[in-house]
Write a protein that holds these residues in place. Structure first.
Motif, PDB file in Angstrom:
ATOM      1  N   ARG A 115       0.842  -1.195   0.000  1.00 38.39           N
ATOM      2  CA  ARG A 115       0.000   0.000   0.000  1.00 38.39           C
ATOM      3  C   ARG A 115       0.880   1.249   0.000  1.00 38.39           C
ATOM      4  N   GLY A 116       0.497   2.214  -0.798  1.00 44.00           N
ATOM      5  CA  GLY A 116       1.240   3.478  -0.823  1.00 44.00           C
ATOM      6  C   GLY A 116       2.360   3.519  -1.847  1.00 44.00           C
ATOM      7  N   VAL A 117       2.538   2.441  -2.613  1.00 45.55           N
ATOM      8  CA  VAL A 117       3.567   2.454  -3.650  1.00 45.55           C
ATOM      9  C   VAL A 117       2.913   2.068  -4.976  1.00 45.55           C
ATOM     10  N   GLY A 118       3.531   2.463  -6.059  1.00 46.62           N
ATOM     11  CA  GLY A 118       2.981   2.142  -7.378  1.00 46.62           C
ATOM     12  C   GLY A 118       4.072   2.146  -8.426  1.00 46.62           C
ATOM     13  N   GLY A 119       3.678   1.870  -9.679  1.00 45.05           N
ATOM     14  CA  GLY A 119       4.612   1.930 -10.785  1.00 45.05           C
ATOM     15  C   GLY A 119       5.785   0.992 -10.614  1.00 45.05           C
ATOM     16  N   ALA A 120       6.976   1.533 -10.890  1.00 38.84           N
ATOM     17  CA  ALA A 120       8.201   0.735 -10.847  1.00 38.84           C
ATOM     18  C   ALA A 120       8.495   0.254  -9.431  1.00 38.84           C
ATOM     19  N   THR A 121       8.114   1.074  -8.448  1.00 34.36           N
ATOM     20  CA  THR A 121       8.356   0.672  -7.059  1.00 34.36           C
ATOM     21  C   THR A 121       7.497  -0.529  -6.701  1.00 34.36           C
ATOM     22  N   ALA A 122       6.238  -0.506  -7.117  1.00 33.95           N
ATOM     23  CA  ALA A 122       5.358  -1.638  -6.854  1.00 33.95           C
ATOM     24  C   ALA A 122       5.891  -2.884  -7.560  1.00 33.95           C
ATOM     25  N   ASP A 123       6.418  -2.717  -8.770  1.00 34.75           N
ATOM     26  CA  ASP A 123       7.007  -3.855  -9.483  1.00 34.75           C
ATOM     27  C   ASP A 123       8.199  -4.411  -8.711  1.00 34.75           C
ATOM     28  N   ALA A 124       9.007  -3.508  -8.148  1.00 34.25           N
ATOM     29  CA  ALA A 124      10.165  -3.945  -7.356  1.00 34.25           C
ATOM     30  C   ALA A 124       9.719  -4.690  -6.106  1.00 34.25           C
ATOM     31  N   HIS A 138      -3.565  -4.782  -3.566  1.00 35.94           N
ATOM     32  CA  HIS A 138      -4.355  -3.986  -4.509  1.00 35.94           C
ATOM     33  C   HIS A 138      -3.470  -3.512  -5.656  1.00 35.94           C
ATOM     34  N   SER A 139      -2.231  -3.993  -5.693  1.00 36.49           N
ATOM     35  CA  SER A 139      -1.283  -3.538  -6.713  1.00 36.49           C
ATOM     36  C   SER A 139      -1.278  -4.495  -7.894  1.00 36.49           C
ATOM     37  N   PRO A 140      -1.603  -4.022  -9.111  1.00 37.51           N
ATOM     38  CA  PRO A 140      -1.569  -4.908 -10.287  1.00 37.51           C
ATOM     39  C   PRO A 140      -0.170  -5.418 -10.585  1.00 37.51           C
ATOM     40  N   GLN A 141       0.850  -4.593 -10.301  1.00 33.11           N
ATOM     41  CA  GLN A 141       2.223  -5.029 -10.555  1.00 33.11           C
ATOM     42  C   GLN A 141       2.593  -6.233  -9.666  1.00 33.11           C
ATOM     43  N   VAL A 142       2.164  -6.191  -8.409  1.00 34.11           N
ATOM     44  CA  VAL A 142       2.436  -7.307  -7.505  1.00 34.11           C
ATOM     45  C   VAL A 142       1.609  -8.526  -7.913  1.00 34.11           C
ATOM     46  N   ALA A 143       0.338  -8.302  -8.208  1.00 28.33           N
ATOM     47  CA  ALA A 143      -0.539  -9.412  -8.571  1.00 28.33           C
ATOM     48  C   ALA A 143      -0.026 -10.149  -9.804  1.00 28.33           C
ATOM     49  N   ALA A 144       0.563  -9.393 -10.744  1.00 30.26           N
ATOM     50  CA  ALA A 144       1.031 -10.011 -11.983  1.00 30.26           C
ATOM     51  C   ALA A 144       2.209 -10.944 -11.754  1.00 30.26           C
ATOM     52  N   LEU A 145       2.910 -10.772 -10.666  1.00 28.89           N
ATOM     53  CA  LEU A 145       4.086 -11.590 -10.393  1.00 28.89           C
ATOM     54  C   LEU A 145       3.755 -12.857  -9.612  1.00 28.89           C
ATOM     55  N   GLY A 146       2.495 -13.050  -9.250  1.00 28.02           N
ATOM     56  CA  GLY A 146       2.102 -14.240  -8.489  1.00 28.02           C
ATOM     57  C   GLY A 146       2.154 -15.491  -9.341  1.00 28.02           C
ATOM     58  N   THR A 147       2.471 -16.597  -8.722  1.00 27.63           N
ATOM     59  CA  THR A 147       2.428 -17.884  -9.414  1.00 27.63           C
ATOM     60  C   THR A 147       1.037 -18.502  -9.324  1.00 27.63           C
ATOM     61  N   HIS A 148       0.253 -18.063  -8.357  1.00 28.90           N
ATOM     62  CA  HIS A 148      -1.130 -18.519  -8.189  1.00 28.90           C
ATOM     63  C   HIS A 148      -1.958 -17.312  -7.779  1.00 28.90           C
ATOM     64  N   HIS A 149      -3.165 -17.211  -8.343  1.00 28.17           N
ATOM     65  CA  HIS A 149      -3.954 -15.995  -8.166  1.00 28.17           C
ATOM     66  C   HIS A 149      -5.399 -16.357  -7.818  1.00 28.17           C
ATOM     67  N   TRP A 150      -5.919 -15.729  -6.727  1.00 25.46           N
ATOM     68  CA  TRP A 150      -7.323 -15.880  -6.348  1.00 25.46           C
ATOM     69  C   TRP A 150      -7.966 -14.492  -6.257  1.00 25.46           C
ATOM     70  N   ARG A 151      -9.243 -14.449  -6.640  1.00 25.60           N
ATOM     71  CA  ARG A 151      -9.998 -13.200  -6.488  1.00 25.60           C
ATOM     72  C   ARG A 151     -11.054 -13.404  -5.404  1.00 25.60           C
ATOM     73  N   VAL A 152     -11.084 -12.470  -4.440  1.00 25.86           N
ATOM     74  CA  VAL A 152     -12.093 -12.492  -3.378  1.00 25.86           C
ATOM     75  C   VAL A 152     -13.225 -11.566  -3.812  1.00 25.86           C
ATOM     76  N   GLU A 153     -14.458 -12.075  -3.772  1.00 27.68           N
ATOM     77  CA  GLU A 153     -15.591 -11.267  -4.233  1.00 27.68           C
ATOM     78  C   GLU A 153     -16.823 -11.532  -3.379  1.00 27.68           C
ATOM     79  N   LYS A 154     -17.732 -10.576  -3.427  1.00 27.64           N
ATOM     80  CA  LYS A 154     -18.985 -10.694  -2.673  1.00 27.64           C
ATOM     81  C   LYS A 154     -20.110 -11.122  -3.590  1.00 27.64           C
ATOM     82  N   GLN A 155     -21.066 -11.869  -2.978  1.00 31.54           N
ATOM     83  CA  GLN A 155     -22.293 -12.245  -3.691  1.00 31.54           C
ATOM     84  C   GLN A 155     -23.466 -12.003  -2.758  1.00 31.54           C
ATOM     85  N   VAL A 156     -24.614 -11.639  -3.325  1.00 25.79           N
ATOM     86  CA  VAL A 156     -25.834 -11.470  -2.541  1.00 25.79           C
ATOM     87  C   VAL A 156     -26.825 -12.528  -3.002  1.00 25.79           C
TER      88      VAL A 156
END
Length: 548
Positions: free
Chosen positions: A459-468, A487-505
């Motif tokens: 949190r609080g970082v973005g761009g190249a820093t988030a990639d680092a 919440h960082s797309p740069q961090v999420a893209a580097l994951g080997t496994h990815h889950w999305r948490v979502e709400k349903q009504v």
């Protein structure tokens, strides 16, 4: 490694089963989707203290099951040994929480306490976030972290053993000094009492013998008078003389009486013999009853002295000898204790020297290792776009203790010329995240079997820093397991496994679910993180570029 997490009826989760993998596991989702609920549920099954109300509305109880894979050398095996559980390669933790707040836990289907869960959790999971206070931001734990980095287990054990030896020696010396002081406080009484008892020298059973002899002598005069009168009645002027006269009269009449007097005369002769024996016995009794009046006086004085001494010391007369031995033993302890104290003081001095040498070796090793840690963290800060920041491990002396006499604190200066200070006070949110990440990379280089969780540490970082940041997280996960809530797309893209948490009504009720994402789903999710609710082709292209 955390293999599966099964959650039932916890907050807004009705049923959720997650199968985690080695490497970097990424969880994303909109704010409020329930990512924190996953961490709360995991913390619940691990015995961490958290929310009080966890059971889903309308449910009787909530339940969480976590399954971990363990190697033979995993630190959790030692915890299982200490708690009396069998070692295993699959550890199943289960904990339920009823709607009235009662909690029950199991380890491999055996009941256990929350304390056992917490001890296990320390070897299984490490949670970090921007507001981390479980180690890195808590200066009280910095010394342990430095020692772990330096591999000082042997030095610490040696120092702790020396400290225990010193503490034991000091305790023994203190007890000996107090004992001697207590005896010395009554030394005058002890010496006087022993002197009195030695002078009196009472013997076992003597009081009873004196009492019997005194009673005999007190009654002897009255008894002797009666015996003398009895003896007079039996002597020549008494029964014996009368019987002798009777026998002579009968003897003179024997010729005229014929055989009639022979039997009476024989009986008289026998009676005279018995009478003579009785008289002799009475004479012997008179001799025995004869006593010296001064002996009675001496006997009474001795008897009264023994009884008086017994009353003085509140013991039975026959216990005076044993009591005297007790007092002599105390005096002996006083004399011996004074000599022993010198030996005990020497032992304390020897223990202090041994502890000082061990603590000094540990302190020297810490100072040397602190420089290495500072260089390692500085090297990690450069890829995180903080090449101008300064990290320093400060070691200052403190009172001696089981882990030596050093205080360790991690300090930072975020800009050249800026004053250094504690991590949590000097660094901003984004800077703090990167400092914590750099530290974790350095401090967990040799960690094995530990699942690390980072809760929005980017949190609080973005761009190249988030990639680092993402790349350092991926490096941490190499050969291990890292879970990242981001919440960082740069961090999420580097994951080997990815889950999305979502709400349903459903039917007016809100539920949280977690969806495992394939390649196409990951593109859409990262595009959403880049563009927001409306996913454009440009956002998808950017997402594909990040994943590439």
């Amino acid at each position: 490694m955390l293999r599966t997490l099964d959650i039932r009826d916890m907050l807004i989760i009705d049923r959720l089963e997650l199968a985690f993998q080695p490497g970097l596991n990424v969880l994303t989702g909109e704010t409020g989707a329930g990512k924190s609920i996953l961490l709360d549920s995991l913390g619940f099954v691990l015995g961490w203290r958290g929310r009080a109300e966890l059971v889903r509305s309308g449910a009787e109880q909530g339940e969480v099951i976590a399954v971990f894979d363990l190697s033979e050398t995993h630190p959790a095996q030692a915890v299982l040994d200490d708690a009396g559980f069998e070692r295993c390669d699959e550890l199943i933790l289960r904990r339920i929480n009823t709607k009235d707040g009662r909690k029950t836990a199991w380890v491999n289907d055996r009941r256990c306490s929350g304390e056992v869960l917490r001890r296990l959790s320390e070897t299984l999971i490490e949670l970090h976030g921007q507001h981390d206070d479980r180690g890195l931001l808590d200066a009280k734990g910095h010394r342990d972290l430095l020692d772990t980095f330096g591999g000082f287990d042997a030095l610490r054990q040696k120092t702790r053993k020396a400290w225990q030896t010193l503490g034991k020696a000091r305790k023994i010396l203190k007890a000996a000094v107090l004992a001697v002081e207590a005896i010395r406080a009554e030394e005058e009484f002890l010496r006087h009492a022993v002197s009195e008892l030695d002078e009196l020298n009472p013997l076992a059973g003597e009081e009873a013998e004196l009492d019997v002899r005194r009673r005999q002598m007190q009654g002897a005069e009255r008894v002797r008078e009666s015996v003398i009168r009895a003896h007079g009645m039996l002597g020549g002027d008494g029964a014996e003389g009368a019987m002798g006269d009777a026998l002579r009269w009968l003897d003179s009449a024997l010729e005229g009486a014929g055989d009639m007097l022979e039997a009476p005369m024989a009986a008289l002769e026998r009676a005279l013999v018995e009478l003579s024996d009785a008289s002799d016995g009475i004479e012997r009794s008179l001799e025995a009853l004869d006593f010296d009046p001064h002996e009675l006086e001496r006997t009474e004085e001795r008897l009264f002295a023994i009884r008086g001494m017994a009353r003085k010391h509140d013991v039975m007369p026959d216990e005076l000898n044993a009591f005297a031995e007790t007092l002599r033993a105390k005096l002996g302890a006083l004399d011996a204790g004074t000599a022993d104290i010198a030996d005990l003081e020497a032992a304390v001095q020897e223990a202090e020297t041994a502890y000082g040498a061990a603590a000094e070796s540990l302190s020297a090793a810490r100072h040397k290792s602190a420089g290495k840690l500072d260089k390692a963290v500085t090297a990690e800060l450069a890829p995180l776009k903080m090449e101008r920041a300064v990290f320093q491990t400060c070691i200052t002396p403190e009172d001696a203790g089981p882990d030596g006499y050093d205080t360790v604190a991690f300090t930072v200066a975020t800009n050249p010329g800026a004053p250094a200070g504690p991590l949590g006070k000097i660094a901003s949110g984004g800077e703090l995240s990167r400092f914590l990440l750099a530290l974790k990379v350095c401090l967990t280089a040799d960690a094995s079997g530990l699942t690390m969780i980072f809760d929005e540490i980017d949190r609080g970082v973005g761009g190249a820093t988030a990639d680092a940041v993402g790349r350092r997280l991926a490096a941490l996960a190499d050969g291990g397991q890292v879970l990242v809530v981001t919440h960082s797309p740069q961090v999420a893209a580097l994951g080997t496994h990815h889950w999305r948490v979502e709400k349903q009504v459903k039917k007016g009720q809100t539920f949280s679910r977690v969806v495992a994402l394939d390649v196409a789903d990951r593109i859409d999710e990262i595009a959403r993180m880049l563009a927001g609710d409306t996913i454009t082709d440009e956002a998808r292209a950017a997402a594909q570029a990040l994943l590439a």
